[in-house]
Motif scaffolding. Structure first.
Motif, PDB file in Angstrom:
ATOM      1  N   VAL A  85       0.827  -1.204   0.000  1.00  0.00           N
ATOM      2  CA  VAL A  85       0.000   0.000   0.000  1.00  0.00           C
ATOM      3  C   VAL A  85       0.865   1.259   0.000  1.00  0.00           C
ATOM      4  CG1 VAL A  85      -1.695   1.292   1.350  1.00  0.00           C
ATOM      5  CG2 VAL A  85      -1.925  -1.171   1.089  1.00  0.00           C
ATOM      6  N   PHE A  86       2.063   1.180   0.582  1.00  0.00           N
ATOM      7  CA  PHE A  86       2.987   2.316   0.598  1.00  0.00           C
ATOM      8  C   PHE A  86       3.351   2.760  -0.812  1.00  0.00           C
ATOM      9  CE2 PHE A  86       7.545   3.647   0.787  1.00  0.00           C
ATOM     10  CZ  PHE A  86       7.342   4.876   1.387  1.00  0.00           C
ATOM     11  N   TRP A  87       3.188   1.871  -1.794  1.00  0.00           N
ATOM     12  CA  TRP A  87       3.548   2.215  -3.164  1.00  0.00           C
ATOM     13  C   TRP A  87       2.489   3.063  -3.865  1.00  0.00           C
ATOM     14  CZ3 TRP A  87       5.035  -3.489  -4.648  1.00  0.00           C
ATOM     15  CH2 TRP A  87       6.180  -3.865  -3.919  1.00  0.00           C
ATOM     16  N   ALA A  88       1.291   3.126  -3.326  1.00  0.00           N
ATOM     17  CA  ALA A  88       0.204   3.867  -3.988  1.00  0.00           C
ATOM     18  C   ALA A  88       0.568   5.332  -4.254  1.00  0.00           C
ATOM     19  CB  ALA A  88      -1.079   3.755  -3.170  1.00  0.00           C
ATOM     20  N   PRO A  89       1.155   6.086  -3.304  1.00  0.00           N
ATOM     21  CA  PRO A  89       1.505   7.481  -3.598  1.00  0.00           C
ATOM     22  C   PRO A  89       2.478   7.641  -4.761  1.00  0.00           C
ATOM     23  CG  PRO A  89       1.634   7.058  -1.233  1.00  0.00           C
ATOM     24  CD  PRO A  89       1.474   5.734  -1.910  1.00  0.00           C
ATOM     25  N   PHE A  90       3.350   6.638  -4.945  1.00  0.00           N
ATOM     26  CA  PHE A  90       4.297   6.728  -6.058  1.00  0.00           C
ATOM     27  C   PHE A  90       3.568   6.640  -7.397  1.00  0.00           C
ATOM     28  CE2 PHE A  90       6.809   5.277  -2.467  1.00  0.00           C
ATOM     29  CZ  PHE A  90       7.925   6.092  -2.544  1.00  0.00           C
ATOM     30  N   LEU A  91       2.501   5.884  -7.444  1.00  0.00           N
ATOM     31  CA  LEU A  91       1.704   5.799  -8.673  1.00  0.00           C
ATOM     32  C   LEU A  91       1.017   7.135  -8.955  1.00  0.00           C
ATOM     33  CD1 LEU A  91       0.230   2.234  -8.101  1.00  0.00           C
ATOM     34  CD2 LEU A  91       2.076   2.872  -9.656  1.00  0.00           C
ATOM     35  N   ILE A  92       0.525   7.805  -7.909  1.00  0.00           N
ATOM     36  CA  ILE A  92      -0.039   9.144  -8.085  1.00  0.00           C
ATOM     37  C   ILE A  92       1.050  10.104  -8.571  1.00  0.00           C
ATOM     38  CG2 ILE A  92      -1.131  11.087  -6.910  1.00  0.00           C
ATOM     39  CD1 ILE A  92      -3.006   8.796  -7.178  1.00  0.00           C
ATOM     40  N   LEU A  93       2.246   9.977  -7.987  1.00  0.00           N
ATOM     41  CA  LEU A  93       3.375  10.813  -8.401  1.00  0.00           C
ATOM     42  C   LEU A  93       3.707  10.589  -9.869  1.00  0.00           C
ATOM     43  CD1 LEU A  93       5.533  12.770  -7.051  1.00  0.00           C
ATOM     44  CD2 LEU A  93       7.041  10.779  -7.030  1.00  0.00           C
ATOM     45  N   HIS A  94       3.687   9.346 -10.309  1.00  0.00           N
ATOM     46  CA  HIS A  94       3.971   9.038 -11.716  1.00  0.00           C
ATOM     47  C   HIS A  94       2.889   9.570 -12.637  1.00  0.00           C
ATOM     48  CE1 HIS A  94       6.571   5.385 -10.286  1.00  0.00           C
ATOM     49  NE2 HIS A  94       7.120   6.552 -10.015  1.00  0.00           N
ATOM     50  N   LEU A  95       1.644   9.580 -12.176  1.00  0.00           N
ATOM     51  CA  LEU A  95       0.564  10.142 -12.990  1.00  0.00           C
ATOM     52  C   LEU A  95       0.757  11.643 -13.197  1.00  0.00           C
ATOM     53  CD1 LEU A  95      -2.551   8.233 -11.581  1.00  0.00           C
ATOM     54  CD2 LEU A  95      -1.666   8.118 -13.914  1.00  0.00           C
ATOM     55  N   GLY A  96       1.514  12.265 -12.288  1.00  0.00           N
ATOM     56  CA  GLY A  96       1.825  13.690 -12.475  1.00  0.00           C
ATOM     57  C   GLY A  96       2.738  13.956 -13.648  1.00  0.00           C
ATOM     58  N   GLY A  97       3.363  12.915 -14.180  1.00  0.00           N
ATOM     59  CA  GLY A  97       4.200  13.051 -15.370  1.00  0.00           C
ATOM     60  C   GLY A  97       5.499  13.782 -15.114  1.00  0.00           C
ATOM     61  N   GLN A  98       6.237  13.990 -16.199  1.00  0.00           N
ATOM     62  CA  GLN A  98       7.537  14.651 -16.132  1.00  0.00           C
ATOM     63  C   GLN A  98       7.462  16.056 -16.722  1.00  0.00           C
ATOM     64  OE1 GLN A  98       9.945  13.145 -14.355  1.00  0.00           O
ATOM     65  NE2 GLN A  98       8.300  11.648 -14.049  1.00  0.00           N
ATOM     66  N   ASP A  99       8.367  16.904 -16.287  1.00  0.00           N
ATOM     67  CA  ASP A  99       8.354  18.294 -16.748  1.00  0.00           C
ATOM     68  C   ASP A  99       8.594  18.405 -18.246  1.00  0.00           C
ATOM     69  OD1 ASP A  99       8.009  18.811 -14.119  1.00  0.00           O
ATOM     70  OD2 ASP A  99       9.906  19.858 -13.800  1.00  0.00           O
ATOM     71  N   SER A 280       6.035  25.578 -23.964  1.00  0.00           N
ATOM     72  CA  SER A 280       4.741  26.078 -23.492  1.00  0.00           C
ATOM     73  C   SER A 280       3.619  25.112 -23.832  1.00  0.00           C
ATOM     74  CB  SER A 280       4.449  27.451 -24.114  1.00  0.00           C
ATOM     75  OG  SER A 280       5.415  28.402 -23.737  1.00  0.00           O
ATOM     76  N   LEU A 281       3.722  24.466 -24.983  1.00  0.00           N
ATOM     77  CA  LEU A 281       2.651  23.584 -25.458  1.00  0.00           C
ATOM     78  C   LEU A 281       2.778  22.158 -24.949  1.00  0.00           C
ATOM     79  CD1 LEU A 281       2.506  24.746 -29.184  1.00  0.00           C
ATOM     80  CD2 LEU A 281       0.788  25.197 -27.432  1.00  0.00           C
ATOM     81  N   HIS A 282       3.996  21.676 -24.714  1.00  0.00           N
ATOM     82  CA  HIS A 282       4.202  20.253 -24.460  1.00  0.00           C
ATOM     83  C   HIS A 282       4.872  19.931 -23.128  1.00  0.00           C
ATOM     84  CE1 HIS A 282       3.003  19.214 -28.557  1.00  0.00           C
ATOM     85  NE2 HIS A 282       3.717  20.243 -28.965  1.00  0.00           N
ATOM     86  N   SER A 283       5.169  20.922 -22.334  1.00  0.00           N
ATOM     87  CA  SER A 283       5.805  20.667 -21.041  1.00  0.00           C
ATOM     88  C   SER A 283       5.109  21.492 -19.959  1.00  0.00           C
ATOM     89  CB  SER A 283       7.302  20.991 -21.095  1.00  0.00           C
ATOM     90  OG  SER A 283       7.513  22.390 -21.093  1.00  0.00           O
ATOM     91  N   LYS A 284       5.678  21.491 -18.769  1.00  0.00           N
ATOM     92  CA  LYS A 284       5.088  22.221 -17.647  1.00  0.00           C
ATOM     93  C   LYS A 284       5.649  23.635 -17.503  1.00  0.00           C
ATOM     94  CE  LYS A 284       4.235  18.061 -14.860  1.00  0.00           C
ATOM     95  NZ  LYS A 284       4.517  17.382 -13.578  1.00  0.00           N
ATOM     96  N   SER A 285       6.286  24.140 -18.529  1.00  0.00           N
ATOM     97  CA  SER A 285       6.988  25.417 -18.411  1.00  0.00           C
ATOM     98  C   SER A 285       6.090  26.564 -17.971  1.00  0.00           C
ATOM     99  CB  SER A 285       7.657  25.766 -19.749  1.00  0.00           C
ATOM    100  OG  SER A 285       8.695  24.855 -20.032  1.00  0.00           O
ATOM    101  N   LEU A 286       4.871  26.603 -18.472  1.00  0.00           N
ATOM    102  CA  LEU A 286       3.977  27.702 -18.116  1.00  0.00           C
ATOM    103  C   LEU A 286       3.613  27.693 -16.637  1.00  0.00           C
ATOM    104  CD1 LEU A 286       1.524  27.748 -21.167  1.00  0.00           C
ATOM    105  CD2 LEU A 286       3.431  29.285 -20.705  1.00  0.00           C
ATOM    106  N   VAL A 287       3.768  26.533 -15.980  1.00  0.00           N
ATOM    107  CA  VAL A 287       3.386  26.407 -14.574  1.00  0.00           C
ATOM    108  C   VAL A 287       4.593  26.507 -13.650  1.00  0.00           C
ATOM    109  CG1 VAL A 287       2.343  24.880 -12.862  1.00  0.00           C
ATOM    110  CG2 VAL A 287       1.352  25.038 -15.151  1.00  0.00           C
ATOM    111  N   ILE A 288       5.689  25.872 -14.033  1.00  0.00           N
ATOM    112  CA  ILE A 288       6.818  25.762 -13.102  1.00  0.00           C
ATOM    113  C   ILE A 288       7.753  26.967 -13.146  1.00  0.00           C
ATOM    114  CG2 ILE A 288       6.753  23.251 -13.208  1.00  0.00           C
ATOM    115  CD1 ILE A 288       9.200  23.322 -15.013  1.00  0.00           C
ATOM    116  N   HIS A 289       7.751  27.729 -14.243  1.00  0.00           N
ATOM    117  CA  HIS A 289       8.685  28.851 -14.343  1.00  0.00           C
ATOM    118  C   HIS A 289       8.067  30.108 -13.743  1.00  0.00           C
ATOM    119  CE1 HIS A 289      11.970  26.905 -16.399  1.00  0.00           C
ATOM    120  NE2 HIS A 289      11.117  26.343 -17.233  1.00  0.00           N
ATOM    121  N   GLY A 290       8.001  30.090 -12.454  1.00  0.00           N
ATOM    122  CA  GLY A 290       7.523  31.206 -11.647  1.00  0.00           C
ATOM    123  C   GLY A 290       7.959  30.914 -10.222  1.00  0.00           C
TER     124      GLY A 290
END
Length: 683
Positions: A85-99, A280-290
């Protein structure tokens, strides 16, 4: 070993395999996600597409597997149950994708609401898993820390998708409504003065004229200035990708900067802008660069570090955890730390970060450190896009596309059932990619700069973007003679000049080694590729129909002469046709859209030009092709340009943005600011 035993082993290892596979896919996406902005090959796009789809499917399936696992209901192996069950948060983390990749295609951004619903459902499911298993406090604390990090990452991805959707992008770039000067009040004041017996008149004070000094000293700019100004211009010119317009002041500012750049540096600024648009279109740049986004990234790095410390203590106090599960937990924690650390490194060596730091005087030393890293990982000489142009040649295609039973089957599927297998086969079999030469870039740069310097009048510089060969022919005094070939429909002009270029190319064996002739043929093949394989990037036309009819006539013509074995022989055979006897259109009529022999007529006219040396002829042909390239780029929609950024970029898009910076085209619709009208009263 029986199938029953295999099935039991798989049931025992299924969840372990799933979580490790999920981590492996995330590592691959992190490293490969950003490569496609400069790699245009299918061997990268196909695995990346599969990994992008499988990453979400596997994580969601693994969470569902955890919720359905019968061991969660209790049993003698509670320790093993809890660590699973401890592994469940890692699956949520992976669903967040990569930058580096949130959307595989621009259309994926429009599905942000679906990802939001998935976020809610998966978070609820993970909470249900915890409630059902009720792990101990020692394991619960690191799990909660990772759970918060996972929800943060998944929410960040959803926000990035929403921010990159075309509707959100467009609305974020709209300016506040501007009513302008109060016209009614102005007229009332004028009328009241007149009614009072005073002499009132309106005087228009012109605005500050733009800087029309075309004799600007060209100098080499520092690489840091290129990066900084590319980021500055990006926030203005990104409006073109959502089909918004620019103002005359935008043109003045851009032209003042680009006039003084050398050719390679002008292209470098455009490349960096396109990279920023891709991100801007394909990564998290619009969100993380602030500042908020960077603070969140620190938290998502700190969370697995804290969880690792807490988990180490919890695992050391319990002996009922399976060693393999403990090892997998350490792998997941180590993988999470590595992924976040690498993501922060990529965020630091980004033009976004450098521009933000450089804009603040007190942070200049930090900006210099960031720029040193940028120079180390992304030197100025390294292309920011694929720097390739596709080649598709009509004569070569007609010569090699011999009848085969499997081709007949593909054509039947294409025409009967609309399965575009023959088109895909032709694209794979007869298309090749070549580097964009420095000579071609220089010719494009010089033509655009010459057009920009030729006028400052808004109507004129708009009109320059409408030329597709006329300007080049008029400058050489050949419009009366050859204007018919560029005044027809654009797809027809492309086919006419494509075939004529080949016929002229093979007319003299020295042309094969002539750089200008070779460059003209490269642009010719590229424009035909766009017409046939990228029709959505061209103006609405019957280009594919006209190409098909022309190919059909060419194949019939070539098959009449069995001794033809190569492209040069085909060209010689076509040049031998005397088109002066009768006009090809008069003989063929209008049912078939073939332009094969019209092109032979054009080639004959080019070869018979009076006082035209080989060099002058090819300068004319190259200039016409560059003008056609610029016209096509200006008529392509911003959305179509945006779609190509994820496939290594397109020369057409680079030219389009360079045209906008030189103020050539119809992107500038605001021709002046507020009129400076003054009311003058004579007493």
């Amino acid at each position: 070993m029986t199938w029953k035993h295999v099935w039991e082993v798989w049931g025992e290892w299924e969840i372990r395999v799933l979580v490790l596979s999920s981590l492996t896919l995330q590592v691959f996406l992190l490293f490969a996600g950003g490569l496609r902005k400069r790699v245009a090959e299918w061997w990268l796009r196909m695995p990346l597409w599969l990994a992008y789809l499988l990453a979400d499917y596997i994580a969601i399936y693994a969470l569902g597997n955890l919720s359905q696992n019968q061991r969660l209901c209790g049993g003698s192996r509670d320790g093993e149950m809890h660590i699973l069950v401890f592994w469940a948060p890692f699956l949520i983390l992976h669903l967040g994708g990569q930058d580096t990749i949130t959307a595989f295609a621009v259309e994926d951004n429009e599905l942000w609401l679906r990802h939001f619903l998935s976020l809610v459902s998966q978070v609820v499911l993970a909470g249900y898993v915890y409630w059902k298993s009720r792990p101990g406090v020692r394991l619960m604390v690191p799990a909660v820390v990772m759970f918060l990090a996972g929800v943060t990452k998944y929410g960040e991805r959803t926000l990035a998708l929403r921010a990159a959707s075309m509707g959100s992008l467009r609305s974020s770039m709209l300016t506040p409504p501007d009513p302008g000067p109060n016209y009614a009040k102005f007229v009332e004041e004028c009328q009241s003065r007149t009614d009072a017996g005073l002499v009132a008149k309106i005087v228009i004070v012109p605005e500050r004229p733009p800087d029309d000094d075309v004799h600007v000293e060209v100098k080499r700019e520092a690489y840091g200035d290129l990066v900084y100004n590319a980021h500055r211009f990006f926030h203005t010119f990104r409006r073109l990708f959502v089909d918004l317009i620019l103002s005359f002041q935008d043109r003045i500012d851009s032209l003042a900067f680009f006039r003084k750049l050398e050719m390679d540096q002008a292209f470098k600024v455009v490349e960096i802008e396109l990279v920023l648009m891709y991100e801007s279109l394909h990564s998290k740049s619009l969100v993380i660069h602030g500042w908020l986004g960077r603070g969140v990234r620190v938290f998502t790095l700190a969370a697995p570090v804290v969880s690792l410390v807490l988990f180490t203590r919890a695992a050391g106090d319990r002996r009922d955890y399976a060693p393999v599960d403990v090892s997998i937990s350490y792998v997941l924690l180590g993988g999470a730390i590595f992924l976040e650390f690498y993501a922060i490194l990529l965020m630091v060596i980004s033009p976004w970060t450098y521009a933000d730091l450089r804009a603040r005087e007190r942070l200049r030393p930090a900006a210099e450190v960031v720029f040193w890293l940028i120079k180390s990982f992304q030197p100025e000489a390294r292309p920011r896009w694929s720097n390739l142009m596709s080649q598709y040649n009509l004569i070569s295609y007609c010569l090699k596309d011999n009848p085969r039973w499997y081709k007949g089957l593909m054509e039947w599927l294409e025409w009967k059932w609309n399965f575009r297998v023959k088109t895909m086969w032709d694209s794979w079999r007869y298309t090749k990619k070549i580097p964009v030469s420095e000579q071609l870039k220089r010719l494009i740069f010089e033509q655009l700069k010459s057009k920009a310097n030729s006028t400052m009048d808004p109507k004129s510089y708009r009109k320059l973007g409408e030329h597709r060969g006329q300007w080049a022919l008029q400058r050489k005094g050949l419009y009366q003679q050859l204007g018919w070939s560029v005044d027809c429909e654009f797809d027809e002009s492309i086919l006419l000049w494509h075939i004529a270029t080949d016929l002229c190319f093979y007319a003299n064996h020295k042309n094969i080694s002539d750089p200008l002739a070779a460059m003209s043929r490269e642009i010719s093949n590229y424009m035909l590729f766009l017409l046939v394989m990228r029709p959505f990037m061209m103006t609405a036309s019957i280009g594919q129909i006209r190409f098909g009819d022309t190919c059909a006539e060419a194949k019939n013509f070539f098959r009449r002469a069995e001794e033809i074995e190569d492209e040069e022989g085909c060209a010689d055979r076509l040049r031998d046709v005397d088109t002066s006897i009768a006009e090809p259109r008069d003989v063929k009529g209008d049912r078939s859209k073939s332009v094969l022999f019209q092109a032979c007529k054009l080639a004959r006219q080019l070869l018979e030009l009076e006082r035209a040396t080989e060099d002058k002829r090819w300068r004319l042909v190259a200039s016409v092709w560059v003008e056609m390239l610029c016209y096509a780029s200006g008529k392509c929609s911003g959305n179509a340009h945006a779609r190509q950024l994820s496939q290594g970029g397109e020369l057409l898009t680079v030219v389009w943005l360079l045209m906008a910076h030189f103020g050539v085209g119809d992107q500038y619709r605001v021709e002046s600011g507020h009129a400076r009208a003054k009311l003058v009263v004579d007493t």
